[in-house]
Design a protein around this motif. Structure first.
Motif, PDB file in Angstrom:
ATOM      1  N   LEU A   1      64.038  36.303  25.864  1.00 57.52           N
ATOM      2  CA  LEU A   1      65.214  35.778  25.172  1.00 57.52           C
ATOM      3  C   LEU A   1      64.882  34.472  24.450  1.00 57.52           C
ATOM      4  O   LEU A   1      65.260  34.285  23.290  1.00 57.52           O
ATOM      5  N   THR A   2      64.166  33.588  25.112  1.00 54.16           N
ATOM      6  CA  THR A   2      63.781  32.325  24.466  1.00 54.16           C
ATOM      7  C   THR A   2      62.906  32.607  23.255  1.00 54.16           C
ATOM      8  O   THR A   2      63.100  32.016  22.184  1.00 54.16           O
ATOM      9  N   TRP A   3      61.945  33.500  23.397  1.00 52.91           N
ATOM     10  CA  TRP A   3      61.078  33.859  22.270  1.00 52.91           C
ATOM     11  C   TRP A   3      61.923  34.408  21.113  1.00 52.91           C
ATOM     12  O   TRP A   3      61.729  34.029  19.955  1.00 52.91           O
ATOM     13  N   TRP A   4      62.865  35.302  21.422  1.00 49.37           N
ATOM     14  CA  TRP A   4      63.697  35.889  20.377  1.00 49.37           C
ATOM     15  C   TRP A   4      64.549  34.819  19.685  1.00 49.37           C
ATOM     16  O   TRP A   4      64.677  34.799  18.469  1.00 49.37           O
ATOM     17  N   ARG A   5      65.118  33.913  20.469  1.00 49.32           N
ATOM     18  CA  ARG A   5      65.919  32.838  19.887  1.00 49.32           C
ATOM     19  C   ARG A   5      65.076  31.966  18.962  1.00 49.32           C
ATOM     20  O   ARG A   5      65.524  31.582  17.872  1.00 49.32           O
ATOM     21  N   MET A   6      63.873  31.655  19.371  1.00 47.52           N
ATOM     22  CA  MET A   6      63.014  30.810  18.537  1.00 47.52           C
ATOM     23  C   MET A   6      62.574  31.559  17.272  1.00 47.52           C
ATOM     24  O   MET A   6      62.465  30.974  16.196  1.00 47.52           O
ATOM     25  N   THR A   7      62.358  32.855  17.401  1.00 46.32           N
ATOM     26  CA  THR A   7      62.015  33.671  16.235  1.00 46.32           C
ATOM     27  C   THR A   7      63.180  33.690  15.249  1.00 46.32           C
ATOM     28  O   THR A   7      62.999  33.531  14.034  1.00 46.32           O
TER      29      THR A   7
ATOM     30  N   GLU B   1      71.634  20.093  19.676  1.00 48.11           N
ATOM     31  CA  GLU B   1      70.535  20.062  18.713  1.00 48.11           C
ATOM     32  C   GLU B   1      69.251  19.566  19.395  1.00 48.11           C
ATOM     33  O   GLU B   1      68.163  20.059  19.111  1.00 48.11           O
ATOM     34  N   PHE B   2      69.397  18.615  20.314  1.00 51.69           N
ATOM     35  CA  PHE B   2      68.241  18.070  21.016  1.00 51.69           C
ATOM     36  C   PHE B   2      67.547  19.146  21.861  1.00 51.69           C
ATOM     37  O   PHE B   2      66.318  19.283  21.829  1.00 51.69           O
ATOM     38  N   ALA B   3      68.334  19.921  22.627  1.00 51.75           N
ATOM     39  CA  ALA B   3      67.748  20.982  23.458  1.00 51.75           C
ATOM     40  C   ALA B   3      67.060  22.018  22.588  1.00 51.75           C
ATOM     41  O   ALA B   3      65.968  22.499  22.905  1.00 51.75           O
ATOM     42  N   PHE B   4      67.695  22.361  21.461  1.00 52.88           N
ATOM     43  CA  PHE B   4      67.087  23.313  20.530  1.00 52.88           C
ATOM     44  C   PHE B   4      65.771  22.762  19.982  1.00 52.88           C
ATOM     45  O   PHE B   4      64.750  23.452  19.974  1.00 52.88           O
ATOM     46  N   ALA B   5      65.786  21.515  19.512  1.00 52.88           N
ATOM     47  CA  ALA B   5      64.580  20.925  18.928  1.00 52.88           C
ATOM     48  C   ALA B   5      63.438  20.871  19.943  1.00 52.88           C
ATOM     49  O   ALA B   5      62.279  21.137  19.607  1.00 52.88           O
ATOM     50  N   THR B   6      63.760  20.574  21.185  1.00 55.22           N
ATOM     51  CA  THR B   6      62.745  20.519  22.241  1.00 55.22           C
ATOM     52  C   THR B   6      62.139  21.904  22.468  1.00 55.22           C
ATOM     53  O   THR B   6      60.918  22.058  22.539  1.00 55.22           O
TER      54      THR B   6
ATOM     55  N   PHE C   1      62.180  24.455  20.376  1.00 58.78           N
ATOM     56  CA  PHE C   1      61.482  24.877  19.159  1.00 58.78           C
ATOM     57  C   PHE C   1      60.093  24.248  19.085  1.00 58.78           C
ATOM     58  O   PHE C   1      59.109  24.920  18.801  1.00 58.78           O
ATOM     59  N   LYS C   2      60.029  22.957  19.365  1.00 50.86           N
ATOM     60  CA  LYS C   2      58.737  22.260  19.321  1.00 50.86           C
ATOM     61  C   LYS C   2      57.781  22.810  20.379  1.00 50.86           C
ATOM     62  O   LYS C   2      56.584  22.947  20.139  1.00 50.86           O
ATOM     63  N   ARG C   3      58.306  23.173  21.541  1.00 45.68           N
ATOM     64  CA  ARG C   3      57.473  23.764  22.598  1.00 45.68           C
ATOM     65  C   ARG C   3      56.897  25.103  22.120  1.00 45.68           C
ATOM     66  O   ARG C   3      55.743  25.418  22.358  1.00 45.68           O
TER      67      ARG C   3
ATOM     68  N   TYR D   1      56.660  26.273  18.754  1.00 47.21           N
ATOM     69  CA  TYR D   1      55.922  26.233  17.486  1.00 47.21           C
ATOM     70  C   TYR D   1      55.012  25.022  17.321  1.00 47.21           C
ATOM     71  O   TYR D   1      54.244  24.957  16.367  1.00 47.21           O
ATOM     72  N   GLY D   2      55.127  24.042  18.231  1.00 39.63           N
ATOM     73  CA  GLY D   2      54.261  22.862  18.142  1.00 39.63           C
ATOM     74  C   GLY D   2      54.656  21.913  17.021  1.00 39.63           C
ATOM     75  O   GLY D   2      53.855  21.061  16.627  1.00 39.63           O
ATOM     76  N   ILE D   3      55.871  22.083  16.501  1.00 39.44           N
ATOM     77  CA  ILE D   3      56.327  21.261  15.381  1.00 39.44           C
ATOM     78  C   ILE D   3      57.852  21.159  15.458  1.00 39.44           C
ATOM     79  O   ILE D   3      58.511  22.092  15.908  1.00 39.44           O
ATOM     80  N   ALA D   4      58.391  20.040  15.033  1.00 39.93           N
ATOM     81  CA  ALA D   4      59.849  19.863  15.043  1.00 39.93           C
ATOM     82  C   ALA D   4      60.486  20.816  14.025  1.00 39.93           C
ATOM     83  O   ALA D   4      59.877  21.138  13.000  1.00 39.93           O
ATOM     84  N   PRO D   5      61.711  21.274  14.282  1.00 37.89           N
ATOM     85  CA  PRO D   5      62.349  22.237  13.384  1.00 37.89           C
ATOM     86  C   PRO D   5      62.512  21.739  11.948  1.00 37.89           C
ATOM     87  O   PRO D   5      62.313  22.492  10.995  1.00 37.89           O
ATOM     88  N   GLY D   6      62.850  20.461  11.773  1.00 36.57           N
ATOM     89  CA  GLY D   6      63.003  19.923  10.416  1.00 36.57           C
ATOM     90  C   GLY D   6      61.694  19.966   9.647  1.00 36.57           C
ATOM     91  O   GLY D   6      61.660  20.333   8.467  1.00 36.57           O
ATOM     92  N   LYS D   7      60.617  19.593  10.315  1.00 43.53           N
ATOM     93  CA  LYS D   7      59.298  19.617   9.667  1.00 43.53           C
ATOM     94  C   LYS D   7      58.883  21.060   9.380  1.00 43.53           C
ATOM     95  O   LYS D   7      58.316  21.353   8.330  1.00 43.53           O
TER      96      LYS D   7
END
Length: 180
Positions: A113-119, A144-149, A151-153, A155-161
């Motif tokens: 589920l986490t993988w699918w959400r990040m995809t 937004e903070f939990a999502f960004a954390t 996402f970075k975990r 993809y290794g990069i912040a969502p905005g970047k």
């Protein structure tokens, strides 16, 4: 592998187009190749199913219980899914669902589920200009903070970047506002 008349006909059609190209062959040949690939995949899937060796996506989509759960979470990843609620979508107990899902998919349900959400988030970041808070909400994060954390975990990069680097003109020195 058993004789497959449809495969033979597809190969014959393809051979005819390649041996004697005519008007439209440049469109027909790729379509025939696509069709032949699908016939081959069907045959492989049928053979795996007959021998009980199907695993991964083929097995998961062929399993009515797991397929129901996958369709549900793909349809609405933002719901507060738990193993128990996914199991109920599958018509299985929590433990039975978790075992079966993990065996077929290769990872536990909530990891998937986490993988699918990040995809889904990555796609939204690439294809829309939705604010990060909206992306977070659409995929099931309350902040937004939990999502960004998360996402970075992943993809290794912040969502905005990630969004900025995914823009069509990123790195070209041009922006969508340039005119020439």
């Amino acid at each position: 592998m058993r004789s497959r008349p449809a495969h033979r006909r597809a190969v014959d059609l393809l051979g005819g187009e390649l041996d004697h190209p005519r008007l439209g062959a440049d469109t027909i040949v790729p379509a025939l190749l696509d069709m032949l690939l699908l016939y081959i995949l069907r045959a492989w899937f049928d053979e795996q199913t007959e021998h009980g060796t199907t695993t991964g996506w083929a097995a998961a989509l062929g399993d009515p219980a797991i397929s129901a759960a996958l369709h549900a979470l793909h349809r609405d990843p933002a719901l507060p899914w738990t193993v128990e609620t996914l199991g109920s979508q599958a018509g299985l107990s929590r433990a039975a669902f978790s075992r079966r899902f993990t065996t077929l998919i290769g990872q536990p349900p909530l990891t998937y589920l986490t993988w699918w959400r990040m995809t889904a988030a990555a796609r939204l970041l690439r294809e829309t200009d939705a604010p990060l808070a909206e992306v977070a909400t659409r995929i099931g994060y309350t902040s937004e903070f939990a999502f960004a954390t998360a996402f970075k975990r992943e993809y290794g990069i912040a969502p905005g970047k990630y969004r900025r680097q995914s823009e069509p003109n990123a790195g070209s020195g041009r922006t969508g506002r340039d005119t020439a």
